[in-house]
Design a protein around this motif. Sequence first.
Motif, PDB file in Angstrom:
ATOM      1  N   GLY A  34      -3.876  15.282  -6.042  1.00  0.00           N
ATOM      2  CA  GLY A  34      -4.911  15.133  -7.061  1.00  0.00           C
ATOM      3  C   GLY A  34      -5.670  13.835  -6.907  1.00  0.00           C
ATOM      4  O   GLY A  34      -6.218  13.548  -5.853  1.00  0.00           O
ATOM      5  N   CYS A  35      -5.672  13.016  -7.959  1.00  0.00           N
ATOM      6  CA  CYS A  35      -6.393  11.740  -7.916  1.00  0.00           C
ATOM      7  C   CYS A  35      -5.431  10.564  -7.781  1.00  0.00           C
ATOM      8  O   CYS A  35      -5.785   9.423  -8.069  1.00  0.00           O
ATOM      9  N   ILE A  36      -4.219  10.806  -7.329  1.00  0.00           N
ATOM     10  CA  ILE A  36      -3.180   9.788  -7.193  1.00  0.00           C
ATOM     11  C   ILE A  36      -3.053   9.376  -5.726  1.00  0.00           C
ATOM     12  O   ILE A  36      -2.898  10.234  -4.847  1.00  0.00           O
ATOM     13  N   THR A  37      -3.093   8.074  -5.475  1.00  0.00           N
ATOM     14  CA  THR A  37      -2.929   7.596  -4.107  1.00  0.00           C
ATOM     15  C   THR A  37      -1.471   7.712  -3.680  1.00  0.00           C
ATOM     16  O   THR A  37      -0.569   7.818  -4.513  1.00  0.00           O
ATOM     17  N   THR A  38      -1.246   7.658  -2.381  1.00  0.00           N
ATOM     18  CA  THR A  38       0.121   7.695  -1.863  1.00  0.00           C
ATOM     19  C   THR A  38       0.902   6.486  -2.371  1.00  0.00           C
ATOM     20  O   THR A  38       2.092   6.588  -2.680  1.00  0.00           O
ATOM     21  N   TYR A  39       0.245   5.337  -2.493  1.00  0.00           N
ATOM     22  CA  TYR A  39       0.879   4.124  -3.011  1.00  0.00           C
ATOM     23  C   TYR A  39       1.357   4.340  -4.450  1.00  0.00           C
ATOM     24  O   TYR A  39       2.520   4.088  -4.769  1.00  0.00           O
ATOM     25  N   ALA A  40       0.467   4.819  -5.311  1.00  0.00           N
ATOM     26  CA  ALA A  40       0.833   5.064  -6.715  1.00  0.00           C
ATOM     27  C   ALA A  40       1.914   6.137  -6.814  1.00  0.00           C
ATOM     28  O   ALA A  40       2.838   6.025  -7.626  1.00  0.00           O
ATOM     29  N   HIS A  41       1.809   7.173  -5.999  1.00  0.00           N
ATOM     30  CA  HIS A  41       2.816   8.237  -5.996  1.00  0.00           C
ATOM     31  C   HIS A  41       4.191   7.677  -5.628  1.00  0.00           C
ATOM     32  O   HIS A  41       5.196   8.004  -6.264  1.00  0.00           O
ATOM     33  N   SER A  42       4.234   6.828  -4.621  1.00  0.00           N
ATOM     34  CA  SER A  42       5.510   6.251  -4.186  1.00  0.00           C
ATOM     35  C   SER A  42       6.141   5.405  -5.287  1.00  0.00           C
ATOM     36  O   SER A  42       7.360   5.461  -5.493  1.00  0.00           O
ATOM     37  N   ILE A  43       5.339   4.641  -5.994  1.00  0.00           N
ATOM     38  CA  ILE A  43       5.859   3.844  -7.112  1.00  0.00           C
ATOM     39  C   ILE A  43       6.343   4.766  -8.228  1.00  0.00           C
ATOM     40  O   ILE A  43       7.411   4.538  -8.810  1.00  0.00           O
ATOM     41  N   ARG A  44       5.599   5.824  -8.510  1.00  0.00           N
ATOM     42  CA  ARG A  44       6.020   6.787  -9.536  1.00  0.00           C
ATOM     43  C   ARG A  44       7.359   7.421  -9.174  1.00  0.00           C
ATOM     44  O   ARG A  44       8.231   7.578 -10.027  1.00  0.00           O
ATOM     45  N   VAL A  45       7.517   7.794  -7.917  1.00  0.00           N
ATOM     46  CA  VAL A  45       8.771   8.408  -7.474  1.00  0.00           C
ATOM     47  C   VAL A  45       9.916   7.409  -7.606  1.00  0.00           C
ATOM     48  O   VAL A  45      10.998   7.766  -8.077  1.00  0.00           O
ATOM     49  N   ALA A  46       9.692   6.174  -7.226  1.00  0.00           N
ATOM     50  CA  ALA A  46      10.742   5.155  -7.341  1.00  0.00           C
ATOM     51  C   ALA A  46      11.139   4.950  -8.802  1.00  0.00           C
ATOM     52  O   ALA A  46      12.341   4.929  -9.134  1.00  0.00           O
ATOM     53  N   CYS A  47      10.162   4.832  -9.671  1.00  0.00           N
ATOM     54  CA  CYS A  47      10.454   4.631 -11.098  1.00  0.00           C
ATOM     55  C   CYS A  47      11.175   5.842 -11.691  1.00  0.00           C
ATOM     56  O   CYS A  47      12.140   5.690 -12.444  1.00  0.00           O
ATOM     57  N   LEU A  48      10.730   7.032 -11.339  1.00  0.00           N
ATOM     58  CA  LEU A  48      11.360   8.238 -11.875  1.00  0.00           C
ATOM     59  C   LEU A  48      12.776   8.413 -11.329  1.00  0.00           C
ATOM     60  O   LEU A  48      13.682   8.831 -12.066  1.00  0.00           O
TER      61      LEU A  48
END
Length: 164
Positions: A34-48
């Motif tokens: 979607g509108c999420i960068t790979t960087y932001a996605h990686s941080i989201r995955v780490a936090c989750l």
Amino acid sequence: MLTRNQIRALVNEHGHDILDHEHMRIERTSYQHGCITTYAHSIRVACLAVWFADRLHLWHRVDLRSLIRAALLHDYFLYDWHDWDDGDHRLHGFTHGRTALRNAMRDFRLNAIERDSIACHMFPMTPTPPSYLEGYLVTMADKVSATRETVSLKRFNRPKLARR
């Protein structure tokens, strides 16, 4: 139970060398879902993944540092898979775990938990399941994050990113 701020602080503490690495600029300029960068996605995955470990009371069974580092590097493939490339990214969903692992091993020192979690995070699309609990947490966090990012209505308001 950990708060969002405490989780983010743990991700920064254990992943600062990854987040500050020069190749993360590529992840900041490539869309993942979607509108999420790979960087932001990686941080989201780490936090989750940390949130799952916390809510499931797995602290005595999980190596927190390895969990965070594997989550931050699980999509460290360093290209925008949406770009036309004469079909090289056609099988991205099946191959990017190995590519991410190869790149991560080049740039960082990884332990067995981190290597396995990165390589196997696309299970069941890839035949080998993770060997460690950390890998299952990364896989689960990745699936939840990817689904949320893909079906979000925000995906239709994708801004143009600066290229490398």
